[in-house]
Design a protein around this motif. Structure first.
Motif, short mmCIF file in Angstrom:
data_model
loop_
_atom_site.label_atom_id
_atom_site.label_comp_id
_atom_site.label_asym_id
_atom_site.label_seq_id
_atom_site.Cartn_x
_atom_site.Cartn_y
_atom_site.Cartn_z
N THR A 81 0.82 -1.22 0.00
CA THR A 81 0.00 0.00 0.00
C THR A 81 0.85 1.26 0.00
O THR A 81 0.42 2.28 -0.53
CB THR A 81 -0.99 0.04 1.19
OG1 THR A 81 -0.27 0.07 2.43
CG2 THR A 81 -1.94 -1.14 1.15
N LEU A 85 0.02 4.00 -2.75
CA LEU A 85 -0.44 5.34 -2.40
C LEU A 85 0.34 6.40 -3.17
O LEU A 85 -0.21 7.43 -3.58
CB LEU A 85 -0.31 5.59 -0.90
CG LEU A 85 -1.48 5.13 -0.05
CD1 LEU A 85 -1.14 5.19 1.43
CD2 LEU A 85 -2.73 5.93 -0.36
N GLY A 138 -8.40 4.98 -2.73
CA GLY A 138 -8.49 5.57 -1.41
C GLY A 138 -9.35 6.81 -1.37
O GLY A 138 -9.76 7.33 -2.41
N VAL A 198 -8.22 3.27 2.78
CA VAL A 198 -7.69 2.55 1.63
C VAL A 198 -8.46 1.25 1.40
O VAL A 198 -8.90 0.59 2.35
CB VAL A 198 -6.18 2.25 1.76
CG1 VAL A 198 -5.38 3.53 1.81
CG2 VAL A 198 -5.88 1.39 2.95
#
Length: 152
Positions: free
Chosen positions: A71, A75, A111, A130
């Protein structure tokens, strides 16, 4: 992509989407490498023949923490803060691994910017809800709230 100059500028974007990013394949080699690094070398992650025979997954599945570790870079594909000098993962809230990730599956992150507030030491605390989507699946692989600290 959500893009701002400084971490504090994110406050004007609470509720805005982040991503989705591009699909990423999870390979058997990545799963095996993570097993070696993390020590999570249960046969369900490392023995394709046994995992195919003794589970309904058809082969090895990724460690939940491998999915979680992805993640961070996912991101970065949906959020840019140009003048952030440094970032820290502060934690996760309400983390759930909601579906298995099989070798060969493809993932992406979607997200929502949930909260932005000043943090001690002159930083900015950023909370992002998320969802790690699993291509072609009804349920995501992971859900949670990522908490980051950013410093300009």
């Amino acid at each position: 992509m959500l893009s701002v100059e400084n971490p504090a500028d994110l406050a004007a974007h609470i509720g805005d989407p982040i991503g989705p990013g591009p699909w990423r394949a999870v390979t058997e080699a990545q799963i095996a490498a993570f097993a070696g690094l993390s020590g999570d070398d249960h046969w369900i992650h490392t023995d394709p023949a046994r995992a195919a025979k003794e589970t309904s997954f058809g082969g090895v599945i990724a460690q939940g923490f491998l999915t979680l570790s992805m993640t961070t870079s996912m991101l970065q594909e949906g959020l840019q803060v140009r003048c952030a000098a440094r970032w820290f993962n502060y934690g996760m809230e309400r983390l759930r691994f909601t579906a298995p990730v099989r070798a060969g599956d493809r993932l992406r992150l979607r997200g929502t910017l949930a909260a932005v507030e000043p943090a001690a030491g002159g930083g900015t605390r950023i909370e992002i809800d998320v969802v790690v989507e699993l291509e072609g699946a009804a349920k995501p692989a992971l859900v949670g709230r990522s908490i980051l600290l950013a410093f300009a």
